[in-house]
Design a protein around this motif. Structure first.
Motif, short mmCIF file in Angstrom:
data_model
loop_
_atom_site.label_atom_id
_atom_site.label_comp_id
_atom_site.label_asym_id
_atom_site.label_seq_id
_atom_site.Cartn_x
_atom_site.Cartn_y
_atom_site.Cartn_z
N TYR A 139 -5.26 2.82 -4.71
CA TYR A 139 -4.20 2.13 -5.44
C TYR A 139 -3.19 3.15 -5.98
CZ TYR A 139 -1.82 -0.55 -9.07
OH TYR A 139 -0.86 -1.14 -9.86
N ASP A 142 -0.90 4.24 -3.25
CA ASP A 142 0.15 3.24 -3.00
C ASP A 142 1.22 3.31 -4.09
OD1 ASP A 142 0.79 0.89 -1.19
OD2 ASP A 142 0.93 -0.07 -3.14
N GLU A 146 5.28 4.12 -3.74
CA GLU A 146 6.34 3.29 -4.31
C GLU A 146 7.23 4.09 -5.24
OE1 GLU A 146 6.82 -0.87 -6.89
OE2 GLU A 146 4.90 -0.33 -5.99
N TYR A 151 8.25 4.21 1.27
CA TYR A 151 8.36 3.08 2.19
C TYR A 151 9.66 3.15 3.00
CZ TYR A 151 4.46 0.80 -0.22
OH TYR A 151 3.22 0.50 -0.74
N ARG A 162 4.43 3.69 6.10
CA ARG A 162 3.41 3.02 5.29
C ARG A 162 2.08 2.92 6.04
NH1 ARG A 162 5.66 -2.40 3.52
NH2 ARG A 162 7.61 -1.23 3.49
N TRP A 165 -0.98 5.21 4.80
CA TRP A 165 -1.97 4.83 3.78
C TRP A 165 -2.49 3.41 3.96
CZ3 TRP A 165 3.11 6.13 2.89
CH2 TRP A 165 3.98 5.13 2.46
N GLN A 166 -1.73 2.55 4.65
CA GLN A 166 -2.18 1.17 4.82
C GLN A 166 -3.06 1.00 6.06
OE1 GLN A 166 1.27 -1.39 4.69
NE2 GLN A 166 1.47 -1.21 2.47
#
Length: 276
Positions: A139, A142, A146, A151, A162, A165-166
């Protein structure tokens, strides 16, 4: 006089237009430099957080093997804890973004409790506490993306980064969970119905991503999937905790190598004059 006045007005208009253009270009160049600096700083944070994430994932696997009965793993756990603590202190001193971040403070407190108390936990509680800690780190990663507007960054194939990490880190976490649960199974020499369901689910999730995404496909990952099927998700597991942990670690590291290589490419791309 009228001709002169018109001429003067034109000069003023042209001068004003030129000044506005110069100002807009100057502001654009300044914004570009700020954006590049922000992106590069974000990538540095991303690398540092990835490093500590992988260390905590290792601790989950080794500590689960330990609480499941293989106390020889303590020889690997203590140096790993020292490494995590050094990384943790280096992160805290890197900059104000993380030093003042309440989520990072909560992660540190959780780690301190877990690293000194995992021996008193059973396998399920140990896995649960480690996985909660790792979810908190993901988290934070992420949040880092941001805060630094990562992004907006695209790789050389014009994809938003992205997926780093996604996709890559989420896949790494699935492998990490399979490593932790499987190490416990190998340590006890027994695969319970609950662990069989967990490992079968993770096996399928990892296999699906490996088939669909070239970024995570590798031979080490296939070796882990084969080992799970043949020697772990069976009635009588026939692999040592140390050996299984090492095979799973190779698979996880291959995913992280892809992450690191892409990050290095991005740093070079952003630093280049052609970026943005």
């Amino acid at each position: 006089m009228e001709i002169f006045s018109n001429s003067s007005a034109q000069v003023v208009m042209i001068s004003t237009t030129v000044l506005l253009i110069v100002l807009m270009v100057t502001l654009a160049i300044r914004e570009r430099r700020i954006s590049k600096a922000r992106f590069l700083e974000g990538l540095i944070w991303l690398q540092k957080l990835r490093n500590i994430l992988s260390l905590v994932q290792q601790h989950r696997g080794l500590s689960n093997g330990y609480v499941c009965g293989d106390h020889s793993l303590s020889l690997r756990i203590l140096p790993l804890q020292t490494q995590i603590n050094l990384q943790r202190m280096a992160l805290s001193n890197h900059g104000t973004w993380i030093a003042n971040n309440p989520d990072w403070a909560a992660i540190q407190e959780h780690w301190q409790r877990l690293s000194t108390g995992f021996e008193k936990l059973d396998s399920n509680n140990n896995l649960e506490q480690h996985s909660k800690l790792i979810s908190s780190i993901l988290y934070l990663i992420d949040d880092c993306a941001e805060q630094h507007q990562l992004y907006e960054v695209k790789d050389q194939d014009q994809r938003s980064i992205r997926y780093l990490w996604q996709d890559l880190l989420v896949t790494a976490e699935n492998v990490g969970q399979a490593r932790a649960i499987g190490t416990g199974v190998a340590a006890t020499g027994r695969c319970t119905s609950v662990n069989r369901i967990r490992l079968s689910y993770l096996h399928q999730a990892i296999s699906n991503v490996s088939q669909q995404n070239h970024d995570v496909r590798n031979a080490a990952l296939n070796n882990l999937l084969d080992l799970l099927t043949q020697k772990v998700i069976v009635d009588s597991p026939s692999v040592s905790a140390n050996d299984y942990f090492d095979v799973a670690t190779l698979a996880l590291e291959e995913v992280l190598v892809r992450f690191d290589e892409t990050l290095a490419e991005l740093k070079q791309l952003i630093a280049s004059k052609s970026f943005i």
